[in-house]
Design a protein around this motif. Sequence first.
Motif, PDB file in Angstrom:
ATOM      1  N   SER A   9      31.235  37.457  47.928  1.00  0.00           N
ATOM      2  CA  SER A   9      30.952  38.660  47.142  1.00  0.00           C
ATOM      3  C   SER A   9      32.055  39.712  47.207  1.00  0.00           C
ATOM      4  O   SER A   9      32.093  40.603  46.368  1.00  0.00           O
ATOM      5  CB  SER A   9      29.635  39.286  47.597  1.00  0.00           C
ATOM      6  N   SER A  10      32.969  39.621  48.187  1.00  0.00           N
ATOM      7  CA  SER A  10      34.054  40.610  48.261  1.00  0.00           C
ATOM      8  C   SER A  10      34.895  40.578  46.991  1.00  0.00           C
ATOM      9  O   SER A  10      35.357  41.622  46.519  1.00  0.00           O
ATOM     10  CB  SER A  10      34.929  40.355  49.495  1.00  0.00           C
ATOM     11  N   LEU A  11      35.083  39.387  46.419  1.00  0.00           N
ATOM     12  CA  LEU A  11      35.803  39.288  45.150  1.00  0.00           C
ATOM     13  C   LEU A  11      35.059  40.038  44.053  1.00  0.00           C
ATOM     14  O   LEU A  11      35.662  40.690  43.196  1.00  0.00           O
ATOM     15  CB  LEU A  11      35.983  37.817  44.756  1.00  0.00           C
ATOM     16  N   LEU A  12      33.736  39.985  44.072  1.00  0.00           N
ATOM     17  CA  LEU A  12      32.931  40.586  43.013  1.00  0.00           C
ATOM     18  C   LEU A  12      32.945  42.106  43.107  1.00  0.00           C
ATOM     19  O   LEU A  12      32.944  42.796  42.082  1.00  0.00           O
ATOM     20  CB  LEU A  12      31.500  40.057  43.092  1.00  0.00           C
ATOM     21  N   LEU A  13      32.970  42.624  44.334  1.00  0.00           N
ATOM     22  CA  LEU A  13      33.083  44.067  44.509  1.00  0.00           C
ATOM     23  C   LEU A  13      34.436  44.547  43.993  1.00  0.00           C
ATOM     24  O   LEU A  13      34.528  45.571  43.295  1.00  0.00           O
ATOM     25  CB  LEU A  13      32.916  44.437  45.985  1.00  0.00           C
TER      26      LEU A  13
ATOM     27  N   GLN B 124      22.475  39.148  35.172  1.00  0.00           N
ATOM     28  CA  GLN B 124      22.829  38.749  36.528  1.00  0.00           C
ATOM     29  C   GLN B 124      21.616  38.359  37.378  1.00  0.00           C
ATOM     30  O   GLN B 124      21.720  37.507  38.256  1.00  0.00           O
ATOM     31  CB  GLN B 124      23.601  39.880  37.211  1.00  0.00           C
ATOM     32  N   MET B 125      20.461  38.964  37.103  1.00  0.00           N
ATOM     33  CA  MET B 125      19.277  38.676  37.907  1.00  0.00           C
ATOM     34  C   MET B 125      18.585  37.380  37.503  1.00  0.00           C
ATOM     35  O   MET B 125      17.549  37.032  38.070  1.00  0.00           O
ATOM     36  CB  MET B 125      18.291  39.850  37.833  1.00  0.00           C
ATOM     37  N   THR B 126      19.147  36.654  36.539  1.00  0.00           N
ATOM     38  CA  THR B 126      18.647  35.306  36.272  1.00  0.00           C
ATOM     39  C   THR B 126      18.960  34.375  37.435  1.00  0.00           C
ATOM     40  O   THR B 126      18.388  33.295  37.544  1.00  0.00           O
ATOM     41  CB  THR B 126      19.306  34.714  35.006  1.00  0.00           C
TER      42      THR B 126
ATOM     43  N   TRP C 290      28.734  43.869  37.347  1.00  0.00           N
ATOM     44  CA  TRP C 290      29.518  43.347  38.467  1.00  0.00           C
ATOM     45  C   TRP C 290      28.866  43.692  39.807  1.00  0.00           C
ATOM     46  O   TRP C 290      28.914  42.897  40.756  1.00  0.00           O
ATOM     47  CB  TRP C 290      30.936  43.904  38.424  1.00  0.00           C
ATOM     48  N   MET C 291      28.247  44.874  39.903  1.00  0.00           N
ATOM     49  CA  MET C 291      27.637  45.268  41.173  1.00  0.00           C
ATOM     50  C   MET C 291      26.408  44.411  41.483  1.00  0.00           C
ATOM     51  O   MET C 291      26.179  44.035  42.641  1.00  0.00           O
ATOM     52  CB  MET C 291      27.253  46.753  41.135  1.00  0.00           C
ATOM     53  N   VAL C 292      25.608  44.086  40.475  1.00  0.00           N
ATOM     54  CA  VAL C 292      24.465  43.187  40.703  1.00  0.00           C
ATOM     55  C   VAL C 292      24.972  41.790  41.051  1.00  0.00           C
ATOM     56  O   VAL C 292      24.419  41.109  41.920  1.00  0.00           O
ATOM     57  CB  VAL C 292      23.537  43.150  39.468  1.00  0.00           C
TER      58      VAL C 292
ATOM     59  N   LEU D 257      25.797  41.892  44.646  1.00  0.00           N
ATOM     60  CA  LEU D 257      24.617  41.858  45.522  1.00  0.00           C
ATOM     61  C   LEU D 257      24.006  40.465  45.592  1.00  0.00           C
ATOM     62  O   LEU D 257      23.590  40.011  46.667  1.00  0.00           O
ATOM     63  CB  LEU D 257      23.581  42.872  45.031  1.00  0.00           C
ATOM     64  N   VAL D 258      23.955  39.764  44.446  1.00  0.00           N
ATOM     65  CA  VAL D 258      23.433  38.395  44.446  1.00  0.00           C
ATOM     66  C   VAL D 258      24.329  37.492  45.291  1.00  0.00           C
ATOM     67  O   VAL D 258      23.854  36.697  46.111  1.00  0.00           O
ATOM     68  CB  VAL D 258      23.323  37.848  43.002  1.00  0.00           C
ATOM     69  N   GLY D 259      25.661  37.624  45.098  1.00  0.00           N
ATOM     70  CA  GLY D 259      26.600  36.818  45.865  1.00  0.00           C
ATOM     71  C   GLY D 259      26.523  37.078  47.353  1.00  0.00           C
ATOM     72  O   GLY D 259      26.660  36.160  48.171  1.00  0.00           O
TER      73      GLY D 259
END
Length: 472
Positions: free
Chosen positions: A56-60, A267-269, A398-400, A403-405
């Motif tokens: 998830s660091s990449l996503l942040l 993203q919440m799918t 991107w933030m969701v 969080l999922v990642g």
Amino acid sequence: MPDGKSSHKSFLKLIIIFSTFGGLLFGYDTGVINGALPFMTKELDLTPFTEGLVTSSLLLGAALGAVLGGRLSDHQGRRKNIIYLAVLFIITTLGCTFAPSVSVMVIFRFLLGFAVGGASVTVPTYLAEISPAERRGQMVSRNELMIVTGQLLAFTFNAVIGNIMAESAHAWRYMLAVATAPAIFLFLGMLKMPESPRWLLSKGNKESALQVLRRIRERDRAQKELKEIEKAIAEESALNKAKVKDLAVPWVRRIVFLGIGIAVVQQMTGINSIMYYGTEILREAGFGTEAALIGNIANGVISVLAVMTGIKLLGKFGRRPLLLIGLTGTTTTLFLIGVFSLALDASAALPYIILSLTVIFLAFFQGAIGPVTWLILSEIFPLRLRGIGMGVSVFCLWMVNFLVGLTFPVMMSSIGLSNSFFFFAVVGVGAIAFVKKYLPETKGLSLEQLEKIFRRHGDQEEAPKGYGRQVV
């Protein structure tokens, strides 16, 4: 260069090929972690939390890169920004490849995310501004296709390297290193590509803008388009852009929150629980690591085919019904994954059932939810709201995603595979309810018509058929 139609088309093809390598890198760098994690876990001694942190660091970083990427490309130019992003892709990919520890890996993955996020906004903007009006949709959608192609390549290289180097602790380093090749190709290719004529004209460089247009348009059309761009820029400069304080206006707040809601719904799918942790999910279901890596190729293939199909469906069906079909399909599939993983625990058939269901899930998502989400976000915001609306919505997306990642490995470790997917299925039901209640149909309506609909959302007599009080 000759001023014929064939030369213009050939040059446009080169622009598409080189610039969309930014999308390919986006896909590869988000997908490669899927197969690298099992090997990385052994060498770097990852826990479920640090697995999530590395992923998830990449996503942040991408969330911040998406916000800054647009501003930087406005300041220094689309082409130059893509060139700088290519350099960042190369440096950070090598940093991840040779990372000696979790902390170094997280730092370089975060910086790599800046490149991914920057590419996610700069490349489509560059393509939209350089393409002819009649080919804009086709050219911009190529970037989406290259993203899923990048993920397919990541899954394929993961499977090949993972099976050849199954006993090597360094297999994951080779998986990550592959991304340097398209990054170098992007850098070298963009050195030969022109700047966006629209950006050049916005900076007052009329002569350079005309030179670019003559390379990608017929001579008469180049002159005509130059005047059209000048007129559009003049109109936009006179436009009062929306600011944060404008969120106090009910209809403005309503439309921005709708954009955020659609981004969160996508993203919440649970899509990225499969795209990032597909190998771990298949291993949990019963596959060995090598078999799980090969199984993931099916996820990549169906993603590419579904995106190609989804692009065609967008022109034939309404946005709202297509999104509802996609959400119904993904929610049902998530529920079935939960049921079968609970009922057939330890069964030899379970891995194959889970793999089949993830393929079906991706068909619904990539064929409907993915392309519809980005199209709706580009349509619901009137011109004066587009900057703040798209910026806030994409940041939340991107933030969701982040969080999922971050939390999915912890969820799988603490509540198990079946309960994790039951959770996403419940969220899916809420997403369907949200879309049915709040999302209007946008197909066939101008931005001005949509603005009027949002302004008078309670007026049943004036709203076009099919809208009414669903726009709230």
